[in-house]
Design a protein around this motif. Structure first.
Motif, PDB file in Angstrom:
ATOM      1  N   UNK A 170       0.711  -4.415  -9.928  1.00 49.52           N
ATOM      2  CA  UNK A 170       1.936  -4.173 -10.853  1.00 49.52           C
ATOM      3  C   UNK A 170       3.188  -3.741  -9.826  1.00 49.52           C
ATOM      4  N   UNK A 171       2.690  -2.496  -9.150  1.00 48.34           N
ATOM      5  CA  UNK A 171       4.034  -1.985  -8.365  1.00 48.34           C
ATOM      6  C   UNK A 171       3.378  -1.605  -6.978  1.00 48.34           C
ATOM      7  N   UNK A 172       3.616  -2.305  -5.738  1.00 51.74           N
ATOM      8  CA  UNK A 172       3.238  -1.965  -4.706  1.00 51.74           C
ATOM      9  C   UNK A 172       3.570  -0.863  -4.061  1.00 51.74           C
ATOM     10  N   UNK A 173       4.880  -0.182  -4.353  1.00 49.32           N
ATOM     11  CA  UNK A 173       5.070   1.145  -3.521  1.00 49.32           C
ATOM     12  C   UNK A 173       4.749   2.389  -4.478  1.00 49.32           C
ATOM     13  N   UNK A 174       4.809   2.260  -5.840  1.00 44.30           N
ATOM     14  CA  UNK A 174       4.204   3.183  -6.602  1.00 44.30           C
ATOM     15  C   UNK A 174       2.637   3.460  -6.806  1.00 44.30           C
ATOM     16  N   UNK A 175       1.969   2.212  -6.519  1.00 48.83           N
ATOM     17  CA  UNK A 175       0.549   2.187  -6.472  1.00 48.83           C
ATOM     18  C   UNK A 175       0.197   2.869  -5.254  1.00 48.83           C
ATOM     19  N   UNK A 176       0.848   2.444  -4.263  1.00 51.32           N
ATOM     20  CA  UNK A 176       0.470   2.945  -2.757  1.00 51.32           C
ATOM     21  C   UNK A 176       0.781   4.517  -2.435  1.00 51.32           C
ATOM     22  N   UNK A 177       1.780   5.057  -3.070  1.00 52.38           N
ATOM     23  CA  UNK A 177       2.066   6.473  -2.866  1.00 52.38           C
ATOM     24  C   UNK A 177       1.082   7.193  -3.627  1.00 52.38           C
ATOM     25  N   UNK A 178       0.745   6.921  -4.904  1.00 50.73           N
ATOM     26  CA  UNK A 178      -0.298   7.546  -5.749  1.00 50.73           C
ATOM     27  C   UNK A 178      -1.607   7.385  -5.015  1.00 50.73           C
ATOM     28  N   UNK A 179      -2.150   6.334  -4.508  1.00 52.33           N
ATOM     29  CA  UNK A 179      -3.212   6.055  -3.751  1.00 52.33           C
ATOM     30  C   UNK A 179      -3.159   6.966  -2.619  1.00 52.33           C
ATOM     31  N   UNK A 180      -2.215   7.329  -1.766  1.00 51.54           N
ATOM     32  CA  UNK A 180      -1.833   7.846  -0.879  1.00 51.54           C
ATOM     33  C   UNK A 180      -2.052   9.441  -1.007  1.00 51.54           C
ATOM     34  N   UNK A 181      -1.627   9.925  -1.923  1.00 54.96           N
ATOM     35  CA  UNK A 181      -1.486  11.234  -2.235  1.00 54.96           C
ATOM     36  C   UNK A 181      -2.799  11.707  -2.646  1.00 54.96           C
ATOM     37  N   UNK A 182      -3.432  10.904  -3.556  1.00 49.07           N
ATOM     38  CA  UNK A 182      -4.855  11.245  -3.927  1.00 49.07           C
ATOM     39  C   UNK A 182      -5.862  11.165  -3.149  1.00 49.07           C
ATOM     40  N   UNK A 183      -5.817  10.375  -2.301  1.00 47.25           N
ATOM     41  CA  UNK A 183      -6.614  10.145  -0.841  1.00 47.25           C
ATOM     42  C   UNK A 183      -6.593  11.136  -0.032  1.00 47.25           C
ATOM     43  N   UNK A 184      -5.232  11.520   0.185  1.00 46.66           N
ATOM     44  CA  UNK A 184      -5.057  12.814   1.086  1.00 46.66           C
ATOM     45  C   UNK A 184      -5.824  14.136   0.545  1.00 46.66           C
ATOM     46  N   UNK A 207     -11.992  -7.496  -1.195  1.00 45.57           N
ATOM     47  CA  UNK A 207     -12.381  -8.898  -1.204  1.00 45.57           C
ATOM     48  C   UNK A 207     -12.112  -9.971  -2.552  1.00 45.57           C
ATOM     49  N   UNK A 208     -12.457  -9.387  -3.499  1.00 45.66           N
ATOM     50  CA  UNK A 208     -12.005 -10.344  -4.511  1.00 45.66           C
ATOM     51  C   UNK A 208     -10.583 -10.372  -4.827  1.00 45.66           C
ATOM     52  N   UNK A 209      -9.861  -9.405  -4.362  1.00 47.57           N
ATOM     53  CA  UNK A 209      -8.221  -9.714  -4.489  1.00 47.57           C
ATOM     54  C   UNK A 209      -7.677 -10.640  -3.455  1.00 47.57           C
ATOM     55  N   UNK A 210      -8.412 -10.640  -2.368  1.00 46.66           N
ATOM     56  CA  UNK A 210      -8.196 -11.636  -1.142  1.00 46.66           C
ATOM     57  C   UNK A 210      -8.530 -12.979  -1.722  1.00 46.66           C
ATOM     58  N   UNK A 220       0.742 -14.156   1.085  1.00 45.67           N
ATOM     59  CA  UNK A 220       1.930 -13.490   1.686  1.00 45.67           C
ATOM     60  C   UNK A 220       1.879 -11.966   0.878  1.00 45.67           C
ATOM     61  N   UNK A 221       2.007 -12.167  -0.362  1.00 52.80           N
ATOM     62  CA  UNK A 221       1.972 -11.074  -1.309  1.00 52.80           C
ATOM     63  C   UNK A 221       0.851 -10.085  -0.923  1.00 52.80           C
ATOM     64  N   UNK A 222      -0.267 -10.633  -0.728  1.00 52.49           N
ATOM     65  CA  UNK A 222      -1.709  -9.867  -0.790  1.00 52.49           C
ATOM     66  C   UNK A 222      -1.408  -8.843   0.733  1.00 52.49           C
ATOM     67  N   UNK A 223      -0.936  -9.698   1.875  1.00 52.87           N
ATOM     68  CA  UNK A 223      -1.161  -9.081   3.132  1.00 52.87           C
ATOM     69  C   UNK A 223       0.041  -7.966   3.202  1.00 52.87           C
ATOM     70  N   UNK A 224       0.990  -8.287   2.292  1.00 53.85           N
ATOM     71  CA  UNK A 224       2.337  -7.185   2.388  1.00 53.85           C
ATOM     72  C   UNK A 224       1.699  -5.991   1.574  1.00 53.85           C
ATOM     73  N   UNK A 225       1.088  -6.170   0.509  1.00 53.50           N
ATOM     74  CA  UNK A 225       0.593  -4.996  -0.055  1.00 53.50           C
ATOM     75  C   UNK A 225      -0.459  -4.287   0.465  1.00 53.50           C
TER      76      UNK A 225
END
Length: 851
Positions: A170-184, A207-210, A220-225
């Protein structure tokens, strides 16, 4: 606009309040001011006593402690203090680690709730899903044990994975920052085994997403995300680099690292030995505990009722206290050495999981199913060695972790997630009647059929014998009692199979009537929530209940000195009268600060804390499970202790020498006192060792050996007072030493703290000094008269160095550079991460406001 926004917030507020009420209701003794007593936390109080006392005394953080196993880093005992700003978010999310253990299940609930929201599930159904995840029995079993860092790491896991999914979906930036905070935050608590399992789930998702992106020509979208997620991961790792770096450094020296010994090569890996790594392996048939909690009898020391065969046979044989005896019986008959309870995800979740396999289509189903199957197969460990050996030998990092059955935490996440994604699709009206009825029938036949079969024929495949039964008979237990255990194990399986069948039928009824529109979805949400609570609550109460709670005073003083502890204290005071004066001064000061009030426990704490900082010797306590018990470390510096990642070489010293009562080795370890087990009604006694070599000494000669095998074998027949065994890799540091006798030469310890040792030496000639301290060159530096000086490992685990002639001050300082550098990186990374969090959420807020 305001009303619409408030309506959207209401479900989230309801969720938070509901989760809080449930958490504190389950752990209601917290409201009475009580605290939970947990075995691992009790051990933690023992193993961390020295570092906690020193921090209280000086305000300094301690990165090394000499209280266990001769000395070891504290990185995996108590997390090093970090300057990462992420810790403030962690404290907020975990109530600043207060209200334990209610805060733990609140974290379970809230984390999975957020995860389901990110997967697109509506808030009301997400509340129900959160209950399904949070009430998983294993999560309560580890609360009982006190595996705190594991609990918190599991609490953060759902949002980490959901953040990655959201970034791709859905949202590359929002998903990534949520992942990063909880991963941290997960990395902050430093339970890398759960982080590793989280990574496995994400790897399979990737793997499945790739494959999906490749087929749909959106690589292109996959590797960007993926690139953004990698940057997010780097920032999370950077925010905790001090913990990770220190742990990585130490892992090479710990039992998680590769051994230099060559014996038993087939069993060795680059990490843990295979038999040790797989010692806690889930049985293949034991997997059915996911559906039927007492399929293998439950806990090793399980409780039976007065209607049990064991109780009846005890009464028939006039055994006194039968009611108390049946409170702890060997109910478990699986393949693990012992267990505190099964992994039960709930009959309702299991049924919905199977149903969803028929309902859902696409990569999400196959991702979650693949992760579930992999976790189950790997949990079998030694019962499925082809796959286990493959992972232990070739999958990076896998052999660093023990207790392979723990990997079932993956299934405990993936199964309820898939179950509620399937339920979402049904409640959203996206499943036609034919498909629904087909899936409904198949799943009911499969899951209901399994539970019905074991209700009717519990003994069809099993004899209910445990491997420990023969040991009980050999030690004198009567056959009639063991046979009663078999009957009760059979009854436990049958009863819980019927119990699970009932919940499957009830949940199936709710689902069918909802689909046929006999009841509305909101009613269904409530009914599912009620059924899940009724199913899971009493199961978890088998393992964590009000009996686990004690008063704050009892919890805060887990150990009380035994008679032998007091004898050692008195012996040391007789040798060092100045320590008594220090104790008296501290007691007087404590009384002044506390209105002349002081308890016996507080007096004893002052006595032993003062003694610990004023002396440096070791105890070999044979009256406890020496190498799996931290009680000795609460009062003294111990040869033994309790830790899952002790030093590899020290463990090998235990295996090859200490376990064989090699007195020369115990003497070189400065073992001043032995505590001898009690005989009959007598108490354990203290024996002082007249041959201990003390803190440091000079030797006459040394022997260079080829490798670790030779070095440890030479310890079987050597005189540590006169001779040094040195690996050839340190030959250059000892070359040109030639012994010349000086009967007046001496070396003494003048000052001790956990991270600083000061000696004075005096000799007319150059000497070869041995220090009864554990060698660890990733932090300990040696100085002679303030100048950095080389030292080397000797006698397999100790430190040694050449000392020039004359009077000198020798210092050892524990100053790991990785800690200082790591903290600076953590500050920078966490600052960037917090700024990105604020920026991305502000951007999303403004975007929604415009919409």
């Amino acid at each position: 606009m305001t009303n619409i926004s408030f309506k959207k917030i209401i479900p989230h507020l309801v969720a938070i309040v509901f989760f809080l009420i449930l958490s504190f209701t389950y752990f209601s003794p917290l409201l009475e001011g009580k605290k939970i007593r947990q075995s691992d936390m009790t051990n933690y109080y023992g193993m961390s006593k020295e570092l906690r006392d020193y921090k209280k005394e000086t305000g300094e953080n301690v990165l090394w402690s000499n209280s266990m196993f001769g000395g070891m880093p504290t990185y995996l005992t108590s997390n090093p203090t970090t300057k990462s700003f992420i810790k403030h978010i962690h404290y907020f999310f975990s109530f600043n680690n207060g209200a334990r253990p209610a805060n733990f299940i609140f974290m379970y609930f809230l984390s999975f709730y957020i995860a389901l929201l990110l997967f697109g599930v509506n808030p009301w159904l997400s509340i129900v899903g959160a209950l399904a995840y949070g009430f998983s029995s294993y999560f309560f079993v580890i609360i009982d044990a006190g595996h705190t860092t594991k609990i918190i790491a599991i609490g953060y896991m759902p949002v980490i994975i959901a953040g990655v999914y959201y970034a791709f979906k859905k949202n590359m930036l929002l998903g990534s920052i949520i992942f990063s905070i909880f991963f941290a935050m997960q990395l902050l608590v430093n339970h890398l085994q759960i982080t590793y399992y989280s990574g496995l789930i994400i790897l399979i998702l990737g793997i499945f997403q790739f494959v999906y992106s490749y087929k749909n020509k959106i690589l292109k979208k996959f590797f960007k995300t993926l690139g953004v997620l990698i940057i997010a991961a780097i920032l999370a790792i950077g925010s905790n680099i001090n913990n990770i770096w220190l742990t990585y450094e130490y892992s090479k020296y710990s039992i998680r690292g590769k051994s230099e010994l060559t014996a038993n090569k087939d069993n060795k890996t680059s990490g843990l030995d295979k038999d040790y790594a797989t010692s806690w392996s889930y049985g293949i048939d034991e997997t059915l505990t996911l559906l039927i909690p007492n399929f293998k009898g439950g806990a090793s020391g399980g409780a039976l009722g007065t209607n049990s065969e064991t109780y009846k046979i005890l009464k028939q044989n006039n055994v006194p206290n039968a009611r108390n005896i049946i409170k702890q019986q060997p109910c478990y008959w699986g393949t693990q050495p012992f267990t505190s309870g099964p992994v039960y995800i709930g009959a309702i979740v299991f049924f919905l999981f199977i149903l969803s396999l028929f309902i859902l289509r696409g990569k999400t189903k196959w991702w979650l199913l693949s992760a579930t199957i992999l976790s189950i197969l790997l949990a079998w460990g030694k019962n499925f060695m082809p796959l286990s050996s493959l992972f232990l030998d070739y999958f990076p990092g896998y052999n660093k972790f023990r207790t392979v059955s723990m990997i079932l935490v993956i299934a405990e996440f993936t199964m309820p997630l898939l179950a509620f994604l399937g339920l979402k699709k049904i409640f959203d009206g996206k499943v036609d009647k034919k498909s629904f009825m087909k899936a409904f029938k198949y799943s009911l036949y499969i899951v209901g059929g399994i539970t019905l079969f074991f209700t009717l024929f519990p003994g069809a495949f099993f004899d209910f014998k445990a491997s420990s039964d023969a040991q009980y008979v050999a030690s004198g237990y009567p056959e009639w009692l063991v046979n009663a255990w078999h009957a009760d194990r059979k009854s436990l399986l049958q009863t819980d199979a019927f119990r699970s069948l009932i919940f499957i039928l009830l949940s199936a009824t709710v689902l069918l009537t909802t689909y046929l529109k006999k009841i509305n979805k909101n009613t269904a949400y409530v009914l599912f929530a009620v059924l899940i609570i009724i199913d899971m609550w009493p199961i978890n109460k088998r393992y964590v209940n009000n009996n686990n709670f004690v008063t704050k005073k009892e919890a805060n003083t887990p150990y009380h000195p035994q008679q032998y502890d007091m004898q050692i204290l008195q012996s040391e005071l007789n040798e060092n009268p100045e320590i008594q004066k220090q104790i008296n001064d501290k007691i007087t000061e404590f009384k002044k600060e506390n209105k002349n009030k002081i308890s016996i426990d507080e007096i004893n704490n002052i006595k032993f804390t003062t003694l610990n900082f004023a002396t440096d010797y070791r105890i070999f306590n044979l009256a406890v499970n020496t190498f799996n018990d931290a009680s000795t470390a609460y009062f003294h510096k111990s040869i033994g202790g309790y830790h899952a990642a002790k030093m590899k070489r020290y463990q090998e010293l235990i295996d090859y020498q200490i376990s064989k009562n090699n007195m020369d080795v115990l003497n070189m370890l400065n073992t001043k006192y032995f505590i001898i087990p009690a005989k009959g009604n007598n108490q354990a006694t203290v024996q002082q060792n007249p041959n201990t070599l003390g803190n440091a000494w000079f030797v006459e000669k040394y022997k260079i050996v080829e490798n670790a095998d030779s070095e440890i074998n030479e310890l079987s027949n050597f005189s540590p007072a006169n001779e040094l065994i040195v690996d050839k890799r340190f030959k250059k540091q000892i070359d040109n030493f030639s012994y010349k006798k000086d009967s007046t030469a001496n070396i003494n310890l003048n000052k001790y703290t956990p991270t600083y040792l000061k000696y004075t030496s005096n000799s007319k000639v150059e000497q070869l000094a041995v220090f009864s301290e554990i060698y660890y060159d990733k932090g300990w530096d040696a100085f002679i008269d303030g100048k950095l000086s080389p030292y080397f490992r000797a006698n397999y685990v100790l430190r040694a160095m050449k000392v020039p002639a004359g009077k000198h001050t020798i210092e050892f300082k524990f100053e790991p550079k990785s800690y200082v550098i790591g903290n600076n990186i953590s500050i920078a990374s966490s600052s960037i991460l917090i700024l990105l969090l604020i920026g991305i959420f502000a951007k999303e807020f403004l975007k929604k406001k415009e919409q």
